[in-house]
Design a protein around this motif. Structure first.
Motif, PDB file in Angstrom:
ATOM      1  N   ASP A   1     -43.161 -20.001  -6.592  1.00 21.42           N
ATOM      2  CA  ASP A   1     -41.954 -19.227  -6.903  1.00 21.42           C
ATOM      3  C   ASP A   1     -41.023 -19.220  -5.694  1.00 21.42           C
ATOM      4  O   ASP A   1     -41.399 -18.741  -4.618  1.00 21.42           O
ATOM      5  CB  ASP A   1     -42.344 -17.800  -7.285  1.00 21.42           C
ATOM      6  N   PRO A   2     -39.789 -19.713  -5.794  1.00 19.61           N
ATOM      7  CA  PRO A   2     -38.884 -19.778  -4.635  1.00 19.61           C
ATOM      8  C   PRO A   2     -38.176 -18.460  -4.328  1.00 19.61           C
ATOM      9  O   PRO A   2     -37.445 -18.383  -3.340  1.00 19.61           O
ATOM     10  CB  PRO A   2     -37.869 -20.843  -5.060  1.00 19.61           C
ATOM     11  N   ALA A   3     -38.390 -17.433  -5.144  1.00 21.59           N
ATOM     12  CA  ALA A   3     -37.635 -16.183  -4.948  1.00 21.59           C
ATOM     13  C   ALA A   3     -37.847 -15.602  -3.555  1.00 21.59           C
ATOM     14  O   ALA A   3     -36.903 -15.164  -2.889  1.00 21.59           O
ATOM     15  CB  ALA A   3     -38.024 -15.168  -6.019  1.00 21.59           C
ATOM     16  N   GLY A   4     -39.114 -15.605  -3.088  1.00 23.49           N
ATOM     17  CA  GLY A   4     -39.393 -15.059  -1.763  1.00 23.49           C
ATOM     18  C   GLY A   4     -38.708 -15.844  -0.664  1.00 23.49           C
ATOM     19  O   GLY A   4     -38.129 -15.272   0.276  1.00 23.49           O
ATOM     20  N   SER A   5     -38.738 -17.171  -0.777  1.00 20.56           N
ATOM     21  CA  SER A   5     -38.094 -18.008   0.231  1.00 20.56           C
ATOM     22  C   SER A   5     -36.581 -17.825   0.218  1.00 20.56           C
ATOM     23  O   SER A   5     -35.941 -17.820   1.272  1.00 20.56           O
ATOM     24  CB  SER A   5     -38.437 -19.483  -0.015  1.00 20.56           C
ATOM     25  N   ILE A   6     -36.022 -17.670  -0.968  1.00 22.23           N
ATOM     26  CA  ILE A   6     -34.571 -17.460  -1.068  1.00 22.23           C
ATOM     27  C   ILE A   6     -34.187 -16.133  -0.426  1.00 22.23           C
ATOM     28  O   ILE A   6     -33.200 -16.047   0.312  1.00 22.23           O
ATOM     29  CB  ILE A   6     -34.121 -17.519  -2.545  1.00 22.23           C
ATOM     30  N   ASP A   7     -34.976 -15.085  -0.685  1.00 22.33           N
ATOM     31  CA  ASP A   7     -34.703 -13.779  -0.078  1.00 22.33           C
ATOM     32  C   ASP A   7     -34.805 -13.864   1.443  1.00 22.33           C
ATOM     33  O   ASP A   7     -33.974 -13.291   2.166  1.00 22.33           O
ATOM     34  CB  ASP A   7     -35.683 -12.731  -0.611  1.00 22.33           C
ATOM     35  N   ASP A   8     -35.847 -14.557   1.947  1.00 22.29           N
ATOM     36  CA  ASP A   8     -36.009 -14.698   3.396  1.00 22.29           C
ATOM     37  C   ASP A   8     -34.853 -15.477   4.005  1.00 22.29           C
ATOM     38  O   ASP A   8     -34.347 -15.117   5.072  1.00 22.29           O
ATOM     39  CB  ASP A   8     -37.335 -15.403   3.725  1.00 22.29           C
ATOM     40  N   PHE A   9     -34.422 -16.550   3.335  1.00 23.75           N
ATOM     41  CA  PHE A   9     -33.305 -17.337   3.849  1.00 23.75           C
ATOM     42  C   PHE A   9     -32.033 -16.492   3.897  1.00 23.75           C
ATOM     43  O   PHE A   9     -31.281 -16.542   4.891  1.00 23.75           O
ATOM     44  CB  PHE A   9     -33.075 -18.574   2.980  1.00 23.75           C
ATOM     45  N   TYR A  10     -31.793 -15.716   2.842  1.00 19.70           N
ATOM     46  CA  TYR A  10     -30.594 -14.868   2.825  1.00 19.70           C
ATOM     47  C   TYR A  10     -30.640 -13.846   3.962  1.00 19.70           C
ATOM     48  O   TYR A  10     -29.647 -13.629   4.653  1.00 19.70           O
ATOM     49  CB  TYR A  10     -30.477 -14.154   1.478  1.00 19.70           C
ATOM     50  N   ARG A  11     -31.821 -13.236   4.157  1.00 17.46           N
ATOM     51  CA  ARG A  11     -31.943 -12.178   5.167  1.00 17.46           C
ATOM     52  C   ARG A  11     -31.939 -12.730   6.586  1.00 17.46           C
ATOM     53  O   ARG A  11     -31.311 -12.151   7.474  1.00 17.46           O
ATOM     54  CB  ARG A  11     -33.236 -11.402   4.912  1.00 17.46           C
ATOM     55  N   LEU A  12     -32.611 -13.853   6.828  1.00 17.74           N
ATOM     56  CA  LEU A  12     -32.799 -14.355   8.189  1.00 17.74           C
ATOM     57  C   LEU A  12     -31.734 -15.354   8.639  1.00 17.74           C
ATOM     58  O   LEU A  12     -31.617 -15.603   9.844  1.00 17.74           O
ATOM     59  CB  LEU A  12     -34.178 -15.017   8.315  1.00 17.74           C
ATOM     60  N   ALA A  13     -30.983 -15.924   7.688  1.00 18.58           N
ATOM     61  CA  ALA A  13     -30.007 -16.943   8.089  1.00 18.58           C
ATOM     62  C   ALA A  13     -28.628 -16.733   7.473  1.00 18.58           C
ATOM     63  O   ALA A  13     -27.624 -16.767   8.181  1.00 18.58           O
ATOM     64  CB  ALA A  13     -30.527 -18.340   7.717  1.00 18.58           C
ATOM     65  N   PHE A  14     -28.553 -16.503   6.169  1.00 18.53           N
ATOM     66  CA  PHE A  14     -27.259 -16.496   5.485  1.00 18.53           C
ATOM     67  C   PHE A  14     -26.436 -15.253   5.791  1.00 18.53           C
ATOM     68  O   PHE A  14     -25.221 -15.331   6.005  1.00 18.53           O
ATOM     69  CB  PHE A  14     -27.472 -16.624   3.974  1.00 18.53           C
ATOM     70  N   ASN A  15     -27.071 -14.081   5.805  1.00 17.17           N
ATOM     71  CA  ASN A  15     -26.360 -12.821   6.051  1.00 17.17           C
ATOM     72  C   ASN A  15     -26.276 -12.589   7.558  1.00 17.17           C
ATOM     73  O   ASN A  15     -27.270 -12.298   8.209  1.00 17.17           O
ATOM     74  CB  ASN A  15     -27.099 -11.667   5.360  1.00 17.17           C
ATOM     75  N   VAL A  16     -25.082 -12.693   8.117  1.00 16.88           N
ATOM     76  CA  VAL A  16     -24.930 -12.591   9.571  1.00 16.88           C
ATOM     77  C   VAL A  16     -25.330 -11.210  10.093  1.00 16.88           C
ATOM     78  O   VAL A  16     -25.744 -11.071  11.243  1.00 16.88           O
ATOM     79  CB  VAL A  16     -23.478 -12.933   9.978  1.00 16.88           C
ATOM     80  N   LYS A  17     -25.254 -10.187   9.249  1.00 17.71           N
ATOM     81  CA  LYS A  17     -25.594  -8.828   9.701  1.00 17.71           C
ATOM     82  C   LYS A  17     -27.090  -8.623   9.878  1.00 17.71           C
ATOM     83  O   LYS A  17     -27.515  -7.697  10.580  1.00 17.71           O
ATOM     84  CB  LYS A  17     -25.046  -7.793   8.720  1.00 17.71           C
ATOM     85  N   THR A  18     -27.914  -9.462   9.231  1.00 14.90           N
ATOM     86  CA  THR A  18     -29.369  -9.324   9.349  1.00 14.90           C
ATOM     87  C   THR A  18     -30.027 -10.581   9.904  1.00 14.90           C
ATOM     88  O   THR A  18     -31.245 -10.596  10.092  1.00 14.90           O
ATOM     89  CB  THR A  18     -29.994  -9.013   7.974  1.00 14.90           C
ATOM     90  N   ALA A  19     -29.260 -11.627  10.150  1.00 16.86           N
ATOM     91  CA  ALA A  19     -29.832 -12.897  10.621  1.00 16.86           C
ATOM     92  C   ALA A  19     -30.516 -12.717  11.965  1.00 16.86           C
ATOM     93  O   ALA A  19     -30.159 -11.852  12.761  1.00 16.86           O
ATOM     94  CB  ALA A  19     -28.732 -13.954  10.722  1.00 16.86           C
ATOM     95  N   GLN A  20     -31.512 -13.563  12.204  1.00 13.40           N
ATOM     96  CA  GLN A  20     -32.272 -13.517  13.447  1.00 13.40           C
ATOM     97  C   GLN A  20     -32.489 -14.927  13.964  1.00 13.40           C
ATOM     98  O   GLN A  20     -32.512 -15.884  13.193  1.00 13.40           O
ATOM     99  CB  GLN A  20     -33.640 -12.851  13.221  1.00 13.40           C
ATOM    100  N   GLY A  21     -32.675 -15.057  15.277  1.00 11.38           N
ATOM    101  CA  GLY A  21     -33.087 -16.315  15.876  1.00 11.38           C
ATOM    102  C   GLY A  21     -32.267 -17.512  15.437  1.00 11.38           C
ATOM    103  O   GLY A  21     -31.067 -17.600  15.694  1.00 11.38           O
ATOM    104  N   PHE A  22     -32.939 -18.465  14.746  1.00 15.89           N
ATOM    105  CA  PHE A  22     -32.278 -19.715  14.355  1.00 15.89           C
ATOM    106  C   PHE A  22     -31.091 -19.457  13.435  1.00 15.89           C
ATOM    107  O   PHE A  22     -30.110 -20.211  13.451  1.00 15.89           O
ATOM    108  CB  PHE A  22     -33.286 -20.643  13.671  1.00 15.89           C
ATOM    109  N   GLY A  23     -31.147 -18.385  12.618  1.00 17.06           N
ATOM    110  CA  GLY A  23     -30.036 -18.065  11.726  1.00 17.06           C
ATOM    111  C   GLY A  23     -28.775 -17.735  12.513  1.00 17.06           C
ATOM    112  O   GLY A  23     -27.678 -18.193  12.179  1.00 17.06           O
ATOM    113  N   LEU A  24     -28.922 -16.952  13.583  1.00 23.17           N
ATOM    114  CA  LEU A  24     -27.769 -16.634  14.422  1.00 23.17           C
ATOM    115  C   LEU A  24     -27.290 -17.866  15.188  1.00 23.17           C
ATOM    116  O   LEU A  24     -26.090 -18.017  15.432  1.00 23.17           O
ATOM    117  CB  LEU A  24     -28.126 -15.506  15.392  1.00 23.17           C
ATOM    118  N   ASP A  25     -28.220 -18.744  15.566  1.00 29.30           N
ATOM    119  CA  ASP A  25     -27.810 -19.987  16.238  1.00 29.30           C
ATOM    120  C   ASP A  25     -26.924 -20.827  15.315  1.00 29.30           C
ATOM    121  O   ASP A  25     -25.949 -21.444  15.764  1.00 29.30           O
ATOM    122  CB  ASP A  25     -29.036 -20.787  16.660  1.00 29.30           C
TER     123      ASP A  25
END
Length: 202
Positions: A22-46
């Motif tokens: 199920d890709p739902a978890g991965s999609i949520d993680d991608f949105y939270r850690l990379a796509f949303n600049v307010k919650t992005a971390q590490g590589f997402g902010l890079d």
């Protein structure tokens, strides 16, 4: 086959496989850690840094980095066996910003990229960058403007203001900068400046 439609073993196997793919978890993680600049971390902010055009590594040490140094140097360096040696002044020195500092730098650069540089817009922008401090943009004459800071900027703020030059510059306008903390300045009631005999005229 229809007779196995409600088999608990087969149903549990199908549910387990569904959870694995199920890709739902991965999609949520991608949105939270990379796509949303307010919650992005590490590589997402890079990634966001490359998009807006800023780098996590800066050439001056942030204020929250403690270093070892000599007693004669005015900064608050620490003694032996506590912190690494200071690289202040070294041409090769680079310091990696924390996620929170880098996120702030990204937001500032993103706003600087799209701002319509009028005095009201610039002052809104300054309130976003320095929410707890008094700073404003003044029109001081024909095609002249001034950024007035009622505080002494820290090293990170100086990097934003002077090194990266992220404060908007209206086209063709001559800009200067003034730093004047209220503690030593005489001024009118309600400004935060000092009364008679307590400070110099600005």
């Amino acid at each position: 086959m229809s007779q196995y439609a409600n088999s608990p073993v087969i149903c549990s196997l199908i549910e387990s496989m569904n959870e694995c793919i199920d890709p739902a978890g991965s999609i949520d993680d991608f949105y939270r850690l990379a796509f949303n600049v307010k919650t992005a971390q590490g590589f997402g902010l890079d990634i966001w840094g490359r998009i807006v055009g800023v780098n996590r590594n800066i050439s001056i040490p942030p204020d929250d980095i403690d270093t070892f140094g000599f007693k004669t140097i005015p900064q608050a360096f620490t003694p032996f066996n506590n912190q690494p040696f200071s690289a202040s002044g070294a041409r090769f020195a680079a310091y990696k910003l924390s996620d929170e500092r880098f996120r702030l730098l990204i937001m500032i650069k993103a706003a600087a990229n799209i701002i319509h540089a009028t005095a009201p817009n610039i002052n809104k922008y300054l309130r976003m960058i320095f929410p707890e401090k008094r700073v404003y943009f003044l029109i001081t004459g024909h095609m002249k403007g001034r950024y007035f800071f009622e505080f002494i900027p820290n090293k990170f703020e100086r990097h934003i203001i002077y090194n990266l030059q992220l404060l908007p510059r209206p086209s063709g306008v001559l800009i200067d900068y003034r730093e004047s903390p209220p503690a030593g300045i005489f001024g009118f009631s309600g400004t935060g400046f000092q009364p008679f005999n307590q400070g110099r005229f600005a």
